[in-house]
Write a protein that holds these residues in place. Structure first.
Motif, PDB file in Angstrom:
ATOM      1  N   LEU A 206       0.860  -1.087   0.005  1.00  0.00           N
ATOM      2  CA  LEU A 206       0.026   0.075   0.060  1.00  0.00           C
ATOM      3  C   LEU A 206       0.642   1.360  -0.092  1.00  0.00           C
ATOM      4  O   LEU A 206       0.503   2.360  -0.748  1.00  0.00           O
ATOM      5  CB  LEU A 206      -1.124  -0.019   1.128  1.00  0.00           C
ATOM      6  N   GLY A 207       2.083   1.194   0.805  1.00  0.00           N
ATOM      7  CA  GLY A 207       2.588   2.308   0.720  1.00  0.00           C
ATOM      8  C   GLY A 207       3.452   2.582  -0.555  1.00  0.00           C
ATOM      9  O   GLY A 207       3.611   3.698  -0.986  1.00  0.00           O
ATOM     10  N   THR A 208       3.660   1.584  -1.284  1.00  0.00           N
ATOM     11  CA  THR A 208       4.527   1.722  -2.530  1.00  0.00           C
ATOM     12  C   THR A 208       3.418   2.202  -3.446  1.00  0.00           C
ATOM     13  O   THR A 208       3.627   2.977  -4.444  1.00  0.00           O
ATOM     14  CB  THR A 208       4.695   0.182  -3.217  1.00  0.00           C
ATOM     15  N   LEU A 209       2.308   1.692  -3.195  1.00  0.00           N
ATOM     16  CA  LEU A 209       1.003   2.321  -4.334  1.00  0.00           C
ATOM     17  C   LEU A 209       0.956   3.853  -4.046  1.00  0.00           C
ATOM     18  O   LEU A 209       0.698   4.710  -5.029  1.00  0.00           O
ATOM     19  CB  LEU A 209      -0.221   1.483  -3.905  1.00  0.00           C
ATOM     20  N   ILE A 210       0.943   4.324  -2.764  1.00  0.00           N
ATOM     21  CA  ILE A 210       0.585   5.555  -2.559  1.00  0.00           C
ATOM     22  C   ILE A 210       1.745   6.343  -3.143  1.00  0.00           C
ATOM     23  O   ILE A 210       1.549   7.559  -3.912  1.00  0.00           O
ATOM     24  CB  ILE A 210       0.639   5.992  -0.934  1.00  0.00           C
ATOM     25  N   ALA A 211       2.861   5.939  -2.935  1.00  0.00           N
ATOM     26  CA  ALA A 211       4.379   6.680  -3.740  1.00  0.00           C
ATOM     27  C   ALA A 211       4.140   6.686  -5.051  1.00  0.00           C
ATOM     28  O   ALA A 211       4.215   7.862  -5.621  1.00  0.00           O
ATOM     29  CB  ALA A 211       5.331   5.944  -3.421  1.00  0.00           C
ATOM     30  N   ARG A 212       3.728   5.551  -5.936  1.00  0.00           N
ATOM     31  CA  ARG A 212       3.294   5.599  -7.253  1.00  0.00           C
ATOM     32  C   ARG A 212       2.405   6.473  -7.658  1.00  0.00           C
ATOM     33  O   ARG A 212       2.310   7.199  -8.672  1.00  0.00           O
ATOM     34  CB  ARG A 212       3.214   4.211  -7.623  1.00  0.00           C
ATOM     35  N   VAL A 213       1.341   6.867  -6.772  1.00  0.00           N
ATOM     36  CA  VAL A 213       0.160   7.703  -7.211  1.00  0.00           C
ATOM     37  C   VAL A 213       0.496   9.037  -7.315  1.00  0.00           C
ATOM     38  O   VAL A 213       0.430   9.708  -7.949  1.00  0.00           O
ATOM     39  CB  VAL A 213      -1.014   7.498  -6.357  1.00  0.00           C
ATOM     40  N   PHE A 214       1.402   9.315  -6.222  1.00  0.00           N
ATOM     41  CA  PHE A 214       2.138  10.735  -5.982  1.00  0.00           C
ATOM     42  C   PHE A 214       2.853  10.889  -7.358  1.00  0.00           C
ATOM     43  O   PHE A 214       2.916  12.031  -8.088  1.00  0.00           O
ATOM     44  CB  PHE A 214       2.828  10.809  -4.593  1.00  0.00           C
ATOM     45  N   GLU A 215       3.752  10.032  -7.536  1.00  0.00           N
ATOM     46  CA  GLU A 215       4.869  10.055  -8.730  1.00  0.00           C
ATOM     47  C   GLU A 215       4.162  10.357  -9.940  1.00  0.00           C
ATOM     48  O   GLU A 215       4.447  11.443 -10.814  1.00  0.00           O
ATOM     49  CB  GLU A 215       5.732   8.746  -8.658  1.00  0.00           C
ATOM     50  N   ALA A 216       3.238   9.557 -10.222  1.00  0.00           N
ATOM     51  CA  ALA A 216       2.496   9.708 -11.681  1.00  0.00           C
ATOM     52  C   ALA A 216       1.627  10.838 -11.691  1.00  0.00           C
ATOM     53  O   ALA A 216       1.405  11.689 -12.715  1.00  0.00           O
ATOM     54  CB  ALA A 216       1.457   8.532 -11.965  1.00  0.00           C
ATOM     55  N   GLY A 217       1.120  11.456 -10.567  1.00  0.00           N
ATOM     56  CA  GLY A 217       0.275  12.394 -10.436  1.00  0.00           C
ATOM     57  C   GLY A 217       1.093  13.724 -10.795  1.00  0.00           C
ATOM     58  O   GLY A 217       0.674  14.684 -11.731  1.00  0.00           O
ATOM     59  N   MET A 218       2.418  13.935 -10.164  1.00  0.00           N
ATOM     60  CA  MET A 218       3.232  15.062 -10.128  1.00  0.00           C
ATOM     61  C   MET A 218       3.767  14.972 -11.865  1.00  0.00           C
ATOM     62  O   MET A 218       3.690  16.196 -12.542  1.00  0.00           O
ATOM     63  CB  MET A 218       4.365  15.094  -9.298  1.00  0.00           C
ATOM     64  N   CYS A 220       2.553  13.467 -14.727  1.00  0.00           N
ATOM     65  CA  CYS A 220       1.794  13.355 -15.734  1.00  0.00           C
ATOM     66  C   CYS A 220       0.950  14.874 -15.764  1.00  0.00           C
ATOM     67  O   CYS A 220       0.583  15.362 -16.636  1.00  0.00           O
ATOM     68  CB  CYS A 220       0.557  12.464 -15.423  1.00  0.00           C
ATOM     69  N   GLY A 221       0.786  15.338 -14.234  1.00  0.00           N
ATOM     70  CA  GLY A 221       0.220  16.598 -14.175  1.00  0.00           C
ATOM     71  C   GLY A 221       0.922  17.779 -14.608  1.00  0.00           C
ATOM     72  O   GLY A 221       0.678  18.774 -15.754  1.00  0.00           O
ATOM     73  N   TYR A 222       2.368  17.517 -14.690  1.00  0.00           N
ATOM     74  CA  TYR A 222       3.325  18.618 -15.365  1.00  0.00           C
ATOM     75  C   TYR A 222       3.226  18.571 -16.776  1.00  0.00           C
ATOM     76  O   TYR A 222       3.017  19.563 -17.656  1.00  0.00           O
ATOM     77  CB  TYR A 222       4.679  18.434 -14.810  1.00  0.00           C
ATOM     78  N   LEU A 223       3.390  17.186 -17.359  1.00  0.00           N
ATOM     79  CA  LEU A 223       3.401  17.056 -18.791  1.00  0.00           C
ATOM     80  C   LEU A 223       2.303  17.437 -19.345  1.00  0.00           C
ATOM     81  O   LEU A 223       2.250  18.096 -20.545  1.00  0.00           O
ATOM     82  CB  LEU A 223       3.581  15.409 -19.210  1.00  0.00           C
ATOM     83  N   PHE A 224       0.886  17.011 -18.774  1.00  0.00           N
ATOM     84  CA  PHE A 224      -0.301  17.164 -19.387  1.00  0.00           C
ATOM     85  C   PHE A 224      -1.035  18.486 -19.431  1.00  0.00           C
ATOM     86  O   PHE A 224      -2.006  18.870 -19.995  1.00  0.00           O
ATOM     87  CB  PHE A 224      -1.264  16.104 -19.244  1.00  0.00           C
ATOM     88  N   PHE A 225      -0.548  19.281 -18.286  1.00  0.00           N
ATOM     89  CA  PHE A 225      -1.163  20.724 -17.778  1.00  0.00           C
ATOM     90  C   PHE A 225      -0.704  21.756 -17.579  1.00  0.00           C
ATOM     91  O   PHE A 225      -1.074  22.812 -18.015  1.00  0.00           O
ATOM     92  CB  PHE A 225      -1.875  20.295 -16.473  1.00  0.00           C
ATOM     93  N   LEU A 226       0.791  21.600 -17.211  1.00  0.00           N
ATOM     94  CA  LEU A 226       1.927  22.740 -16.949  1.00  0.00           C
ATOM     95  C   LEU A 226       2.700  23.071 -18.329  1.00  0.00           C
ATOM     96  O   LEU A 226       3.158  24.132 -18.666  1.00  0.00           O
ATOM     97  CB  LEU A 226       2.363  22.553 -15.896  1.00  0.00           C
ATOM     98  N   ASP A 227       3.338  22.066 -18.817  1.00  0.00           N
ATOM     99  CA  ASP A 227       4.486  22.187 -19.766  1.00  0.00           C
ATOM    100  C   ASP A 227       4.034  22.822 -21.121  1.00  0.00           C
ATOM    101  O   ASP A 227       3.077  22.413 -21.599  1.00  0.00           O
ATOM    102  CB  ASP A 227       5.031  20.561 -20.162  1.00  0.00           C
TER     103      ASP A 227
END
Length: 465
Positions: A206-218, A220-227
Motif C-alpha cells: 500500500l505504501g508503494t502504491l501511494i508513492a506511485r500515485v504521487f509520482e504519476a500525478g506529479m 503527468c500533471g506537469y506534462l499534460f497540464f503545465l508544460d
C-alpha cells in the motif's frame, strides 16, 4: 591498450558526467524506494522479506516492458524535438502522436498485468517458490499491487519523454518527493503508526502504491497540464495516430523483444534462487538492493554513452567514436572496481541491519563477495552494450549476445551449480551471473572489430503526420 582506456580529453569526461549524474541520482532514489520496502519488511521476518522480493520480480517484468515502450518513444521524441525549428508544425504533431501511442500501449500492458495479478496471484508466486507460506504472503502483497501497474507505467514512460527533451530536473525532484511519501506511508501502514492500522506486508504494498500515485500525478500533471514546450494535453490522447504507428512499432519492437526476453531470463534466475530455500531467497533479497545501488552510476554512464556515441557518429567522427568507445570501457572497468570496493566495505553493516538467522547471514556474506566480483565485469559490459554499442546502432547483435549468453551459459550453469553439484552460495551466484563476465570479454572484441558502427537512416515524417 592502457592509454586507450583513459582519454586525455577533459571535456569528454565533463560531458559524460553532465549527462550521467542527473539520471544516476534519479535511479539512486528509485532504488532507495525499493530499499525502504526491503529494510522495513525485513524487520517483520524472513518469510515476509522473501515474499515481497519474489512478488516484485513479476512487477519488474512489467517495468522492463514499459522501458522498452518508453525507450522506443524516446528515439522518435528526440528526433521530432530536434526538428521543431525547421518544421515546427509537423514536428509538434508527430511528437504528440508518439506520446499518445506510448501512453495507450502502456495502459494496455498495465491492464494485462493487473488482470493476471488479480486472477492468478498464487500461480504467479508458485513460479518463484514452492514454499506455501511465502506464496500466501505474496498473494497478500499482490492484492494491494493490482492498481500500481497503471501509475508505475505512466510515471515511467512520461519521465522518459521529459528526459528526451532535456527536462531532467522535474523527474528528479518528483523522485525525491516519492521517496519521502513512501517512507512515511511504509512507516504508517507496515507498523501501524500515525493512527493507521498495522498491516505488515500489505502495508508495504500500500505504501508503494501511494508513492506511485504521487509520482504519476506529479509527472503527468506537469506534462499534460503545465508544460508548454511539448504542448500535449489530455484531449490529445484521443487523436488519430494510425499514420505514425508503423514507425513507432519499427523502433520499439526490437528494444521491447530484447529487454522482454532478458526480463524473462532474469525471472528464470529468480525462480532458480526461489527453489534453493528460504535462507537463500532472503539472503538474495538483502544483497539485491546493494547491487542495484552500486550500479546506478554505471546505468547513468551507459545512457550517456549511447547519447555521446550517437552524436559523435552523427557528426561523421568515426575515429573519435572509436577512441571514446575505449574511454567508456575504461570508465566501466574503473566504476566496476570502485563498486566492488564499496560492496566489500558495506557488506557487514548492511547484513547486520536485517533481522535474519545466522544461516541466512552467512549466505548473504557469500553473495556479497560474489556480487563484488561480478560487478567489475557487469559495469564494463553494461556501459558497452547499453551505451557505446547501442549508440553505434548494433542493436540486433546485442539482442543476440544478451540472450545467448544468458540462456546458453548462465542459466544452465546456475542450475548445475545449485541443484546438481550443490556448490556454495558464492559459486551458485557467480554461475547464475556468468553471462556478465562473458559479455564483458565479448564487448572488447566487438569494439576492436568496428562492426558495431552501423549506418542509421534519419527517416522521414510523412505529410499525414
Amino acid at each position: 591498450m592502457i592509454k586507450k582506456l583513459f582519454s586525455g580529453d577533459r571535456a569528454f569526461y565533463v560531458r559524460v558526467l553532465t549527462l550521467a549524474l542527473p539520471i544516476s541520482l534519479q535511479s539512486l532514489i528509485t532504488v532507495g524506494v525499493n530499499m525502504l520496502d526491503t529494510i522495513m519488511v525485513g524487520t517483520l521476518g524472513e518469510l515476509e522479506l522473501s515474499a515481497t522480493s519474489l512478488a516484485n520480480q513479476f512487477i519488474t517484468i512489467y517495468h522492463i516492458f514499459c522501458m522498452g515502450l518508453g525507450m522506443g518513444a524516446s528515439v522518435l521524441v528526440s528526433r521530432y524535438w530536434g526538428m521543431r525549428e525547421s518544421e515546427p508544425e509537423k514536428a509538434a504533431l508527430a511528437l504528440k502522436k508518439t506520446i499518445c501511442i506510448m501512453v495507450r500501449l502502456t495502459m494496455g500492458l498495465a491492464l494485462a498485468f493487473a488482470a493476471a495479478t488479480l486472477v492468478m496471484p498464487g500461480v504467479i508466486m508458485s513460479m518463484y517458490t514452492p514454499e506455501e507460506d511465502i506464496i500466501s504472503l505474496g498473494v497478500v502483497y499482490f492484492r494491494y499491487s493490482v492498481v500500481t501497474y497503471f501509475f508505475l507505467g505512466l510515471s515511467l514512460v512520461c519521465t522518459i519523454v521529459l528526459r528526451s527533451v532535456g527536462k531532467v530536473r522535474m523527474p528528479l525532484y518528483v523522485s525525491v518527493g516519492a521517496f519521502c511519501v513512501n517512507l512515511v506511508a511504509n512507516y504508517a501502514f507496515i507498523f501501524g503508526k500515525l493512527g493507521m492500522p498495522k498491516m505488515g506486508i500489505a502495508g508495504a504494498a500500500l505504501g508503494t502504491l501511494i508513492a506511485r500515485v504521487f509520482e504519476a500525478g506529479m509527472i503527468c500533471g506537469y506534462l499534460f497540464f503545465l508544460d508548454k514546450s511539448i504542448g500535449i494535453r489530455i484531449k490529445h490522447l484521443g487523436m488519430k495516430t494510425k499514420d505514425l504507428l508503423g514507425e513507432y512499432v519499427r523502433i520499439s519492437i526490437p528494444v521491447l523483444i530484447s529487454d522482454g526476453i532478458l526480463a524473462i531470463g532474469s525471472n528464470t534466475v529468480a525462480m532458480v534462487v526461489g527453489h534453493l530455500g528460504v535462507s537463500f531467497v532472503a539472503a538474495n533479497s538483502i544483497t539485491s538492493v546493494t547491487q542495484q545501488m552500486s550500479n546506478v552510476l554505471t546505468q547513468g554512464v551507459a545512457q550517456a554513452g549511447a547519447i555521446v556515441t550517437g552524436q559523435t557518429l552523427g557528426e561523421g567522427e568515426r575515429d573519435k567514436a572509436f577512441s571514446q568507445g575505449y574511454a567508456f570501457l575504461g570508465l566501466g572497468l574503473s566504476l566496476g572496481l570502485f563498486a566492488a570496493l564499496v560492496i566489500r566495505v558495506i557488506s557487514g553493516p548492511v547484513i547486520g541491519a536485517y533481522n535474519v538467522s545466522e544461516e541466512t547471514a552467512k549466505v548473504a556474506e557469500q553473495l556479497m563477495e560474489a556480487i563484488g566480483f561480478i560487478m567489475i565485469f557487469q559495469s564494463a559490459n553494461s556501459i558497452m552494450t547499453k551505451g557505446v554499442l547501442r549508440g553505434g546502432g548494433d542493436t540486433k547483435m546485442l539482442m543476440l549476445a544478451d540472450n545467448i549468453f544468458l540462456w546458453v551459459l548462465s542459466i544452465p550453469m546456475g542450475l548445475l551449480a545449485g541443484f546438481v553439484l550443490g556448490l556454495p552460495a558464492f559459486w551458485i551466484y557467480t554461475c547464475l551471473k556468468f553471462d556478465q563476465i562473458a559479455k564483458a570479454v565479448w564487448c572488447v572484441f566487438r569494439l576492436r572489430g568496428g562492426k558495431w558502427i552501423k549506418k542509421i537512416s534519419t527517416g522521414r515524417i510523412s505529410e499525414a503526420a
